[in-house]
Design a protein around this motif. Structure first.
Motif, PDB file in Angstrom:
ATOM      1  N   ALA A  38       4.219  55.217  96.421  1.00 48.15           N
ATOM      2  CA  ALA A  38       3.848  55.678  95.078  1.00 48.15           C
ATOM      3  C   ALA A  38       3.168  57.038  95.182  1.00 48.15           C
ATOM      4  O   ALA A  38       2.231  57.208  95.958  1.00 48.15           O
ATOM      5  N   ALA A  39       3.649  57.979  94.404  1.00 43.82           N
ATOM      6  CA  ALA A  39       3.075  59.325  94.395  1.00 43.82           C
ATOM      7  C   ALA A  39       2.877  59.774  92.957  1.00 43.82           C
ATOM      8  O   ALA A  39       3.621  59.364  92.061  1.00 43.82           O
ATOM      9  N   PRO A  40       1.866  60.614  92.727  1.00 40.65           N
ATOM     10  CA  PRO A  40       1.656  61.121  91.366  1.00 40.65           C
ATOM     11  C   PRO A  40       2.765  62.086  90.979  1.00 40.65           C
ATOM     12  O   PRO A  40       3.489  62.602  91.838  1.00 40.65           O
ATOM     13  N   PRO A  41       2.900  62.350  89.683  1.00 41.67           N
ATOM     14  CA  PRO A  41       3.909  63.319  89.248  1.00 41.67           C
ATOM     15  C   PRO A  41       3.633  64.701  89.851  1.00 41.67           C
ATOM     16  O   PRO A  41       2.472  65.048  90.117  1.00 41.67           O
ATOM     17  N   ALA A  42       4.686  65.447  90.061  1.00 36.38           N
ATOM     18  CA  ALA A  42       4.546  66.802  90.603  1.00 36.38           C
ATOM     19  C   ALA A  42       3.842  67.703  89.594  1.00 36.38           C
ATOM     20  O   ALA A  42       4.131  67.666  88.404  1.00 36.38           O
ATOM     21  N   THR A  43       2.898  68.470  90.086  1.00 29.89           N
ATOM     22  CA  THR A  43       2.154  69.439  89.282  1.00 29.89           C
ATOM     23  C   THR A  43       2.116  70.761  90.046  1.00 29.89           C
ATOM     24  O   THR A  43       2.508  70.806  91.215  1.00 29.89           O
ATOM     25  N   PRO A  44       1.621  71.836  89.446  1.00 32.24           N
ATOM     26  CA  PRO A  44       1.507  73.085  90.194  1.00 32.24           C
ATOM     27  C   PRO A  44       0.467  73.022  91.325  1.00 32.24           C
ATOM     28  O   PRO A  44       0.537  73.780  92.269  1.00 32.24           O
TER      29      PRO A  44
END
Length: 149
Positions: A38-44
């Protein structure tokens, strides 16, 4: 007894060791496994050890997350293949790993979660929290906690 074991992995040394032990348990029981990353959504913003470490486009960050997921999931799949254990691998996006683990267990009809506990204490424990503790507190299925030391 248990027929379908969910094994969450974050790629840490302890998590990888726990995943290997989970595969051995599945082999002994004649069970199958689902491994989840599980990984968080991609952000800058790119994080390392829960601290901001750099910047990337969301697309580049997503590619890094998927590469990491393939690496960590692949290690467990390899162990499962070697043990003759049926294995499904999933990468899920979630800001809340414990929720992702529990949702995956429910959707895949797992009857056991086998996961590591890092037993973080102090400030690190406060900042990162314990995903294992959250799974134990909020789940309705058995959880076997792998812990060293």
């Amino acid at each position: 007894m248990f027929k379908h074991i969910l094994i969450p992995t974050d790629g840490s040394k302890l998590s990888t060791e726990a995943a290997g032990a989970g595969v051995k348990l599945a082999q002994a029981l004649g069970a199958r496994v689902t491994v989840v990353f599980a990984a968080p959504p991609a952000t800058p913003i790119i994080y390392r050890a829960a601290l901001p470490a750099g910047y990337a486009t969301p697309q580049a960050h997503e590619a890094m997350i998927q590469k990491t997921a393939r690496k960590h999931l692949g290690a467990v799949q390899k162990a499962a293949r070697a043990a003759g254990v049926a294995c499904e691998a999933l990468s899920v996006t979630s800001d809340f790993p414990a929720d992702a683990i529990l949702n995956t267990a429910k959707k895949r009809r797992c009857d056991l979660v086998f996961m590591a506990s890092h037993a973080r204490k102090g400030l690190r424990g406060l900042l990162l929290g314990s995903q294992t503790q959250k799974v134990l507190a909020n789940g309705k299925l058995p959880v076997l906690v792998y812990r060293k030391g």
